[in-house]
Enzyme design. Sequence first.
Site, short mmCIF file in Angstrom:
data_model
loop_
_atom_site.label_atom_id
_atom_site.label_comp_id
_atom_site.label_asym_id
_atom_site.label_seq_id
_atom_site.Cartn_x
_atom_site.Cartn_y
_atom_site.Cartn_z
N CYS A 1 0.84 -1.20 0.00
CA CYS A 1 0.00 0.00 0.00
C CYS A 1 0.88 1.25 0.00
CB CYS A 1 -0.92 0.03 1.21
SG CYS A 1 -2.00 1.48 1.23
N GLY B 1 -7.32 -5.26 -9.97
CA GLY B 1 -7.88 -4.34 -8.99
C GLY B 1 -8.84 -3.35 -9.60
#
Length: 329
Positions: free
Chosen positions: A102, A228
């Site tokens: 992330c 994603g």
Amino acid sequence: MVKIGNIELGEFPLLLAPMEDVSDPPFRAVCKENGADLMYTEFISSEGLIRDAAKSVQKLDIFEYERPVGIQLFGSDIETMGSCSEIASKVNPDLIDINYGCPVKNVACRGAGAALLQDIPKMVKMTEAVVKSTHLPVTVKTRLGWDENTKNVQEVAERLQDIGIQALSVHGRTRVQMYKGQADWTLIARIKENPRITIPIFGNGDVDTPEKALEYKSLYGVDGIMIGRATIGNPWIFNDIKHYMKTGIRMAPPTLAERVAVCRRHLEFSIRWKGPIAGVFEMRRHYTNYFRGLENFKPFRMRLVEGMSYDELDGVLNEIIHEYSEQVC
């Protein structure tokens, strides 16, 4: 056959990437129904889970129809991550995943997510703590490195495999790149080519069409692809890719009626999971994506965003079918 531990995923699995505020149980439900082979929860803060924070605890919700499904954890403290893994294992997911990728500031600047790419020894120790704290397979999602000068993912792959992870997903950008520029899969391919690497390697980044999925499979030799952002408003992409890989022909795009049906099902799951108020609210971020391409859609979007009940929203969805029945979505 690609396997993570004893989990069989087929010959070339397609994975739904963990996405904050997106890959919750309702979204995972419609992705599973449309061909996703393995899915992950939104990332869960280890500190939040230890504190029993409501938002973190709720993210542990998984359902039988989702399997196989993994719970993804992130944190900056080794001991806390180990304890958090024990807690997550008790809800009986199929695997535990660690987020080392992330890039967002409020995660990375607190020493979690992609920040661990700047401290590989700590990453190894943290991963080892998680592996030792659970009976489940442990996987990792990461990036190429922190920046252009520290693309260390090949070292990461070897060292994490050596201490027990059972699959690795790599996003083809550095942390500094965030989501800008084109994802570089060449280092992902080098990991896969390394004779020391025996675990499945999944590539992630920029796959948004069946053609690109087949191209990347052929060029980079990965064991599967994680998708994603391209799934948002388009959960059909999983079956579309599978159909194209099998036949060389793209599936017909979903009709407007099919888009409405999946959007409605998503709404129903959302209400069932979070209740009639929060469930309606959580869906508001999805409507624009489901109906992307419809001309002069703003009035309907506003009514969907402002709707306060299932019946009201169901009525708007029926009106959309009637209004746009002759348009190609």
